[in-house]
Scaffold this motif. Structure first.
Motif, PDB file in Angstrom:
ATOM      1  N   SER A  49     -10.460  28.558  35.410  1.00  0.00           N
ATOM      2  CA  SER A  49     -10.226  27.137  35.146  1.00  0.00           C
ATOM      3  C   SER A  49     -11.004  26.231  36.094  1.00  0.00           C
ATOM      4  O   SER A  49     -11.577  25.225  35.671  1.00  0.00           O
ATOM      5  CB  SER A  49      -8.735  26.811  35.276  1.00  0.00           C
ATOM      6  N   ALA A  50     -10.998  26.579  37.371  1.00  0.00           N
ATOM      7  CA  ALA A  50     -11.501  25.656  38.391  1.00  0.00           C
ATOM      8  C   ALA A  50     -12.811  26.073  39.021  1.00  0.00           C
ATOM      9  O   ALA A  50     -13.442  25.258  39.707  1.00  0.00           O
ATOM     10  CB  ALA A  50     -10.441  25.505  39.490  1.00  0.00           C
ATOM     11  N   GLY A  51     -13.251  27.321  38.810  1.00  0.00           N
ATOM     12  CA  GLY A  51     -14.384  27.817  39.586  1.00  0.00           C
ATOM     13  C   GLY A  51     -13.913  28.171  40.987  1.00  0.00           C
ATOM     14  O   GLY A  51     -12.797  27.833  41.398  1.00  0.00           O
ATOM     15  N   THR A  52     -14.757  28.822  41.754  1.00  0.00           N
ATOM     16  CA  THR A  52     -14.354  29.275  43.086  1.00  0.00           C
ATOM     17  C   THR A  52     -14.124  28.117  44.044  1.00  0.00           C
ATOM     18  O   THR A  52     -13.116  28.072  44.757  1.00  0.00           O
ATOM     19  CB  THR A  52     -15.421  30.213  43.662  1.00  0.00           C
ATOM     20  N   LEU A  53     -15.037  27.153  44.078  1.00  0.00           N
ATOM     21  CA  LEU A  53     -14.904  26.042  45.019  1.00  0.00           C
ATOM     22  C   LEU A  53     -13.758  25.115  44.626  1.00  0.00           C
ATOM     23  O   LEU A  53     -12.997  24.652  45.483  1.00  0.00           O
ATOM     24  CB  LEU A  53     -16.222  25.261  45.098  1.00  0.00           C
ATOM     25  N   GLY A  54     -13.634  24.855  43.336  1.00  0.00           N
ATOM     26  CA  GLY A  54     -12.517  24.036  42.888  1.00  0.00           C
ATOM     27  C   GLY A  54     -11.190  24.691  43.187  1.00  0.00           C
ATOM     28  O   GLY A  54     -10.221  24.022  43.594  1.00  0.00           O
ATOM     29  N   PHE A  55     -11.150  26.007  43.037  1.00  0.00           N
ATOM     30  CA  PHE A  55      -9.901  26.715  43.287  1.00  0.00           C
ATOM     31  C   PHE A  55      -9.564  26.735  44.770  1.00  0.00           C
ATOM     32  O   PHE A  55      -8.386  26.753  45.144  1.00  0.00           O
ATOM     33  CB  PHE A  55      -9.986  28.144  42.742  1.00  0.00           C
ATOM     34  N   GLY A 201     -15.018  16.429  35.642  1.00  0.00           N
ATOM     35  CA  GLY A 201     -14.410  17.562  34.952  1.00  0.00           C
ATOM     36  C   GLY A 201     -13.850  18.593  35.901  1.00  0.00           C
ATOM     37  O   GLY A 201     -12.982  19.390  35.531  1.00  0.00           O
ATOM     38  N   SER A 202     -14.349  18.596  37.144  1.00  0.00           N
ATOM     39  CA  SER A 202     -13.846  19.544  38.134  1.00  0.00           C
ATOM     40  C   SER A 202     -12.376  19.294  38.440  1.00  0.00           C
ATOM     41  O   SER A 202     -11.623  20.227  38.728  1.00  0.00           O
ATOM     42  CB  SER A 202     -14.669  19.455  39.420  1.00  0.00           C
ATOM     43  N   PHE A 203     -11.961  18.009  38.411  1.00  0.00           N
ATOM     44  CA  PHE A 203     -10.556  17.695  38.648  1.00  0.00           C
ATOM     45  C   PHE A 203      -9.672  18.355  37.589  1.00  0.00           C
ATOM     46  O   PHE A 203      -8.604  18.879  37.893  1.00  0.00           O
ATOM     47  CB  PHE A 203     -10.339  16.182  38.627  1.00  0.00           C
ATOM     48  N   HIS A 204     -10.133  18.308  36.356  1.00  0.00           N
ATOM     49  CA  HIS A 204      -9.378  18.930  35.257  1.00  0.00           C
ATOM     50  C   HIS A 204      -9.135  20.406  35.550  1.00  0.00           C
ATOM     51  O   HIS A 204      -8.016  20.914  35.425  1.00  0.00           O
ATOM     52  CB  HIS A 204     -10.156  18.750  33.952  1.00  0.00           C
ATOM     53  N   GLY A 205     -10.186  21.106  35.958  1.00  0.00           N
ATOM     54  CA  GLY A 205     -10.059  22.529  36.247  1.00  0.00           C
ATOM     55  C   GLY A 205      -9.169  22.806  37.436  1.00  0.00           C
ATOM     56  O   GLY A 205      -8.372  23.766  37.431  1.00  0.00           O
ATOM     57  N   MET A 206      -9.261  21.966  38.471  1.00  0.00           N
ATOM     58  CA  MET A 206      -8.445  22.181  39.666  1.00  0.00           C
ATOM     59  C   MET A 206      -6.957  22.021  39.364  1.00  0.00           C
ATOM     60  O   MET A 206      -6.127  22.797  39.837  1.00  0.00           O
ATOM     61  CB  MET A 206      -8.876  21.224  40.776  1.00  0.00           C
ATOM     62  N   PHE A 207      -6.609  21.015  38.559  1.00  0.00           N
ATOM     63  CA  PHE A 207      -5.200  20.840  38.204  1.00  0.00           C
ATOM     64  C   PHE A 207      -4.724  21.970  37.291  1.00  0.00           C
ATOM     65  O   PHE A 207      -3.593  22.448  37.421  1.00  0.00           O
ATOM     66  CB  PHE A 207      -4.996  19.487  37.521  1.00  0.00           C
ATOM     67  N   ALA A 208      -5.575  22.414  36.372  1.00  0.00           N
ATOM     68  CA  ALA A 208      -5.192  23.496  35.471  1.00  0.00           C
ATOM     69  C   ALA A 208      -4.942  24.796  36.220  1.00  0.00           C
ATOM     70  O   ALA A 208      -4.191  25.664  35.756  1.00  0.00           O
ATOM     71  CB  ALA A 208      -6.272  23.702  34.409  1.00  0.00           C
ATOM     72  N   ALA A 209      -5.564  24.944  37.387  1.00  0.00           N
ATOM     73  CA  ALA A 209      -5.463  26.192  38.148  1.00  0.00           C
ATOM     74  C   ALA A 209      -4.239  26.241  39.053  1.00  0.00           C
ATOM     75  O   ALA A 209      -4.010  27.254  39.727  1.00  0.00           O
ATOM     76  CB  ALA A 209      -6.732  26.379  38.989  1.00  0.00           C
ATOM     77  N   ILE A 210      -3.437  25.192  39.086  1.00  0.00           N
ATOM     78  CA  ILE A 210      -2.296  25.134  40.006  1.00  0.00           C
ATOM     79  C   ILE A 210      -1.353  26.336  39.891  1.00  0.00           C
ATOM     80  O   ILE A 210      -0.952  26.912  40.915  1.00  0.00           O
ATOM     81  CB  ILE A 210      -1.539  23.802  39.835  1.00  0.00           C
ATOM     82  N   PRO A 211      -0.961  26.787  38.673  1.00  0.00           N
ATOM     83  CA  PRO A 211      -0.024  27.923  38.621  1.00  0.00           C
ATOM     84  C   PRO A 211      -0.554  29.172  39.307  1.00  0.00           C
ATOM     85  O   PRO A 211       0.217  29.948  39.888  1.00  0.00           O
ATOM     86  CB  PRO A 211       0.163  28.159  37.113  1.00  0.00           C
ATOM     87  N   PHE A 212      -1.873  29.366  39.267  1.00  0.00           N
ATOM     88  CA  PHE A 212      -2.441  30.590  39.820  1.00  0.00           C
ATOM     89  C   PHE A 212      -2.626  30.493  41.333  1.00  0.00           C
ATOM     90  O   PHE A 212      -2.624  31.514  42.026  1.00  0.00           O
ATOM     91  CB  PHE A 212      -3.751  30.906  39.095  1.00  0.00           C
ATOM     92  N   ALA A 213      -2.729  29.269  41.858  1.00  0.00           N
ATOM     93  CA  ALA A 213      -2.696  29.091  43.309  1.00  0.00           C
ATOM     94  C   ALA A 213      -1.279  29.300  43.824  1.00  0.00           C
ATOM     95  O   ALA A 213      -1.068  29.884  44.904  1.00  0.00           O
ATOM     96  CB  ALA A 213      -3.208  27.698  43.675  1.00  0.00           C
ATOM     97  N   ILE A 214      -0.305  28.836  43.056  1.00  0.00           N
ATOM     98  CA  ILE A 214       1.094  29.062  43.437  1.00  0.00           C
ATOM     99  C   ILE A 214       1.400  30.554  43.486  1.00  0.00           C
ATOM    100  O   ILE A 214       2.181  31.020  44.328  1.00  0.00           O
ATOM    101  CB  ILE A 214       2.025  28.325  42.451  1.00  0.00           C
TER     102      ILE A 214
END
Length: 467
Positions: A49-55, A201-214
């Motif tokens: 979703s976010a890419g490595t840096l976004g994640f 668009g990077s913001f979109h990916g970073m927010f979408a990746a929240i469950p996987f960071a949790i």
């Protein structure tokens, strides 16, 4: 109608008790062990979703949320050392309805996390034994570790500590083995949602990746559910929590960076076994190192799987003991003094989830991703209620004994609360179908809650909530 009381008559006594046998090291082992499977799988879905840096940015935000949350949550755990954990805190702060919401959310978190981990265990075993169906292996894991949890908490905790130490060792071995191939350019290429440069668009990916960071930190709060079985919870739990979260933050950063820098990270972003696949970039498919990682990697998965079974069983036990679930689930094994029926009940739900592809695999996500997301929904709702309980109890129970006080109050719990609300709103937006299913679970549970007031009135009082 007379309002329902948040506590039971003092004349009734609690008849289902757990043995106090756990020390500080064992609690630390549970704290880290509950979570450490999150270093092995699940988080890499966030790269898609976010890419490595976004994640990385998402993960730093979530790490800050968990750090402030744990420092705040520890105040509740040491003030109210209860097997129900968040359920007990919310019931003390907001009465029976608050207790229901926190208990139901925690139950979703801890009942849905094990099947995701069991599927990862199956995926790891499938690497070694291609003929072994991952789902069958996952069910076998349930049967083995439910039995081990029933045998006794002392044995279960000692096993948890051993496999947790082995899991940490294995993660350090992984980082050492892939380090010769470390290339920062591997990690940064396409690091912003598949692009080389940051964009809106990077913001979109970073927010979408929240469950996987949790998922990196999910379930560390489960130590609270072992509080009744701790020898000295007011001293040992703060030590276990603080050292546990620091251990996990360091490991999460190391694993994520070394895996992403080992080769083409896009090949790791939608699989259940990213670490063995990352090691293939460096040592090849048939290397002894790779096979060692698969076997040792099972320790991390087993540590979390085993620990979360302990967590969900205590939550079911506490809810049943208080009359929020059928009373027969609160029975303690006459010989082993463990909540054996609660252990088995959670296992039945988990095994059903493993074999429910058609029901759970929707919204364009894999079965594992949806189970992870469902578990995270439960966790985030529970975090919000817990922080609200902390603020409420500071105001309504100023004289409550607090062996550990949240540092930098009110800033730490306020940050954790706001961050959790942001996470919840984001997750609903990006996972609306899963959110609907989660809401249906809560609604059905609330109907049961409304229908069973007499059951709660007849439940034994809980001395830990009468102090």
């Amino acid at each position: 109608m007379k309002p329902e009381s948040s506590s039971q008559p003092i004349g009734k006594i609690m008849h289902q008790e757990l043995k106090q046998t756990l020390g500080t090291w064992q609690l630390w082992g549970i704290a880290v062990g509950l979570v450490i499977s999150g270093e092995y799988f699940g988080w890499s879905y966030g790269w898609a979703s976010a890419g490595t840096l976004g994640f990385v940015i998402t993960a730093i935000f979530i790490a800050a949320m968990y750090t402030t949350f744990i420092f705040s949550f520890t105040e509740l755990t040491t003030s109210i050392p209860h097997a129900g954990g968040p359920f007990a805190y919310a019931r003390q702060a907001f009465g029976p309805t608050g207790g229901y919401l926190a208990g139901a959310a925690t139950l979703v978190e801890f009942v849905f996390a094990p099947p995701a981990i069991a599927l990862a265990i199956g995926a790891y075993l499938h690497v070694q034994f291609p003929g072994l169906e991952p789902k069958h292996a996952a069910m076998g894991a349930y049967l083995v570790f439910m039995a081990l949890n029933i045998v006794g908490v002392q044995i279960a905790a000692a096993f948890e500590l051993c496999v947790t130490l082995l899991a940490i060792f294995e993660l350090l071995v992984f980082m050492g083995v892939v380090s010769p191939g470390f290339r920062w350019s591997n990690f940064t290429t396409g690091g912003w949602s598949g692009a080389n440069t940051f964009s809106m668009g990077s913001f979109h990916g970073m927010f979408a990746a929240i469950p996987f960071a949790i998922w990196f930190f999910l379930a560390i709060e489960g130590v609270a559910m072992a509080a009744e079985e701790a020898k000295n919870p007011k001293r040992s739990i703060p030590i276990a929590y603080v050292t546990g979260i620091l251990t996990l933050v360091v490991l999460a950063i190391g694993v994520m960076v070394f895996a992403g820098a080992a080769g083409d990270w896009t090949k790791l972003s939608n699989i259940n076994d990213p670490l063995p696949q990352a090691m293939k970039f460096i040592v090849g498919e048939h290397s002894g190192w790779m096979h060692m990682l698969v076997w040792l990697g099972l320790f991390g998965l087993v540590a979390s799987f085993h620990g979360i079974i302990l967590g969900y069983s205590r939550q079911i036990f506490a809810l049943a003991r208080a009359g929020y679930l059928p009373e027969w689930l609160s029975k303690v094994h006459p010989r082993f003094k463990t909540p054996h029926r609660a252990i088995l009940a959670g296992g039945v739900v988990g095994i059903a989830a493993i074999y429910s592809d058609e029901l759970i695999q929707f919204g364009g996500q894999t079965l594992t991703a949806n189970i992870v997301t469902m578990s995270v929904f439960g966790a985030i709702v529970m975090y919000i209620i817990s922080m609200l309980s902390l603020f409420k109890l500071r105001r309504t129970a100023p004289n409550m004994e607090r062996p550990f006080r949240a540092p930098l109050f009110p800033f730490f719990p306020a940050f954790a609360l706001v961050a959790a609300v942001i996470c919840l709103a984001t997750m609903v937006y990006f996972n609306f179908l899963v959110a609907i299913v989660f809401a249906i679970f809560l609604a059905l549970g609330y109907v049961y809650f409304l229908m069973t007031r007499s059951q709660r009135d007849a439940a034994p009082s809980d001395a830990l909530l009468e102090e």
